[in-house]
Write a protein that holds these residues in place. Sequence first.
Motif: not given
Length: 260
Positions: A133-134, A138, A149
């Motif tokens: 997740a970033h 995203e 994700v």
Amino acid sequence: MTSSIGIIGVGEIASACVDGLCARPDHPRFFLSPRTAERAARLAEAHDRVEVCASNQEVVESSEMIVLSVLPGQVGSVLADLDIPGDRTVVSAVAGVSTEALTPLLPHDPTLVRVIPLPAVRERRGVTAVFPAHPATEEIFDSLGGTVVAADEAQFSTLSAATATMSAHFAFLTGIADWLEAQGWSRADAEHFVRGEFGGLATALEDPNTSLSDLIPAHETPGGLNEMLRAEWMDEDNRARLARALDHVHERVTGSSTSG
Ligand SMILES: NC(=O)C1=CN([C@@H]2O[C@H](COP(=O)(O)OP(=O)(O)OC[C@H]3O[C@@H](n4cnc5c(N)ncnc54)[C@H](OP(=O)(O)O)[C@@H]3O)[C@@H](O)[C@H]2O)C=CC1
């Protein structure tokens, strides 16, 4: 949104991302590798705030986020020639090359995110797999059609395997056109008909409220022709063969190395 994105590997998928993102008037600045001169020049001409750099290192110096989109066998030599500072984010679209394989090639330890963008990002309809997740990554890919994700890299690699099914889908359509041609239709008419039949189904896929399994009965009459073909063609054996083929692709993508 990230203000500057560098692209190393201005090929098919990276240019689809640039075209898709540049449809927004407030798009980030882009800094492109000079390697694929013709394609980079086309993108710079087509869009505002897209520049071609003199070198890959200049791309790195100019960009907050660096999208790495070379072929798996090219990634080792590309990164060996680069000095990527630790405050950058490297977004790798390189298929099948794991975080474990990439990390030693990034000695200053920039943030590393893996993605699997699909060609439909050009029309902002491509759903991109992301790991880990970033939020900034995203946000970029959400604007290109959406993201999923992965909880861990093993889960991410299952989506990599799922992307291997696209050409088989077209082989299926080709098989139908081949059969029509064998019945006496011209190739042009057979293809025209099959394209119309399946192109029309895209709308059904766009409705997130109907599950894929619900689309099956929605497209057949009990006891009708679609049900007859599906039951004979997509029987238990065929579904098991598909699952086995996906297993094999998955084994290949998880046994990755930078030599591709
Ligand atoms: N196409 C797709 O649908 C998807 C692709 N991917 C992955 O994305 C990556 C790129 O794929 P794709 O765009 O199809 O491939 P392309 O071959 O179209 O693009 C790769 C690009 O990298 C360039 N390149 C090679 N070496 C260097 C270098 N030293 N410096 C800068 N650029 C370099 C190539 O230039 P040149 O032609 O001059 O060698 C080419 O433009 C691959 O790892 C692929 O697996 C992931 C998801 C989907």
